[in-house]
Design a protein around this motif. Structure first.
Motif, PDB file in Angstrom:
ATOM      1  N   UNK A  19       0.852  -1.179   0.000  1.00  0.00           N
ATOM      2  CA  UNK A  19       0.000   0.000   0.000  1.00  0.00           C
ATOM      3  C   UNK A  19       0.890   1.231   0.000  1.00  0.00           C
ATOM      4  N   UNK A  20       0.414   2.295  -0.627  1.00  0.00           N
ATOM      5  CA  UNK A  20       1.141   3.544  -0.597  1.00  0.00           C
ATOM      6  C   UNK A  20       0.154   4.705  -0.634  1.00  0.00           C
ATOM      7  N   UNK A  21       0.634   5.842  -0.205  1.00  0.00           N
ATOM      8  CA  UNK A  21      -0.145   7.062  -0.220  1.00  0.00           C
ATOM      9  C   UNK A  21      -0.008   7.694  -1.595  1.00  0.00           C
ATOM     10  N   UNK A  22      -1.132   7.970  -2.237  1.00  0.00           N
ATOM     11  CA  UNK A  22      -1.132   8.610  -3.546  1.00  0.00           C
ATOM     12  C   UNK A  22      -1.562  10.060  -3.357  1.00  0.00           C
ATOM     13  N   UNK A  23      -0.679  10.984  -3.741  1.00  0.00           N
ATOM     14  CA  UNK A  23      -0.944  12.397  -3.588  1.00  0.00           C
ATOM     15  C   UNK A  23      -0.893  13.048  -4.967  1.00  0.00           C
ATOM     16  N   UNK A  24      -1.922  13.797  -5.323  1.00  0.00           N
ATOM     17  CA  UNK A  24      -1.974  14.485  -6.609  1.00  0.00           C
ATOM     18  C   UNK A  24      -2.169  15.974  -6.328  1.00  0.00           C
ATOM     19  N   UNK A  25      -1.240  16.788  -6.853  1.00  0.00           N
ATOM     20  CA  UNK A  25      -1.326  18.240  -6.689  1.00  0.00           C
ATOM     21  C   UNK A  25      -1.642  18.872  -8.043  1.00  0.00           C
ATOM     22  N   UNK A  58       2.118  12.849  -7.512  1.00  0.00           N
ATOM     23  CA  UNK A  58       1.943  13.204  -8.918  1.00  0.00           C
ATOM     24  C   UNK A  58       1.842  14.726  -9.026  1.00  0.00           C
ATOM     25  N   UNK A  59       2.902  15.334  -9.559  1.00  0.00           N
ATOM     26  CA  UNK A  59       2.954  16.785  -9.692  1.00  0.00           C
ATOM     27  C   UNK A  59       2.875  17.234 -11.149  1.00  0.00           C
ATOM     28  N   UNK A  60       2.405  16.344 -12.009  1.00  0.00           N
ATOM     29  CA  UNK A  60       2.389  16.658 -13.441  1.00  0.00           C
ATOM     30  C   UNK A  60       1.462  17.833 -13.777  1.00  0.00           C
ATOM     31  N   UNK A  61       0.472  18.113 -12.923  1.00  0.00           N
ATOM     32  CA  UNK A  61      -0.437  19.236 -13.167  1.00  0.00           C
ATOM     33  C   UNK A  61      -0.211  20.390 -12.195  1.00  0.00           C
TER      34      UNK A  61
END
Length: 126
Positions: A19-25, A58-61
């Protein structure tokens, strides 16, 4: 005030047996974004006795931070750095790559920059 969407999404995902923490900014993060996000993250961490959490950020945006939000981000990393094991930062461009290096230097966890989510997942599994 901008009408452009911005903020931070947090979730838990599973890859194989980990399991991992998924963070999207997204967009340009504000101090108010951190005012909402930090208590949620702290609440989740409080329930784990000896956390060793892997994170896919995920910092693609991401378009950047307001100055106060950048300070909030640094404080969060320093306050909870020991809860994290690895942070894989997925993004584009030199700024995000530089951020990953600085994060790796100043925090107790491993941080690495990737342009590919597939490569980031592989590194988190190793």
């Amino acid at each position: 005030m901008s009408d452009k969407r911005h903020g931070i999404s947090i979730g838990i995902e599973r890859l194989d047996n980990q399991f991992y923490l998924n963070l999207v900014a997204k967009g340009k993060l504000t101090h108010q974004d951190y005012q909402y996000m930090v208590p949620l993250l702290e609440s989740a961490l409080a329930g784990v006795e000896h956390p060793e959490i892997n994170v896919l950020a995920d910092l693609t945006e991401l378009d950047g931070w307001e100055l106060r939000a950048a300070w909030d981000d640094l404080k969060l990393g320093l306050a909870h750095g020991r809860a994290f094991k690895k942070i894989a930062i997925v993004g584009e461009g030199n700024l995000q790559q530089w951020m990953a290096k600085v994060t790796d230097w100043f925090t107790p966890y491993d941080a690495k920059f990737f342009e590919s989510t597939t490569e980031a997942h592989q590194w988190l599994k190793d």
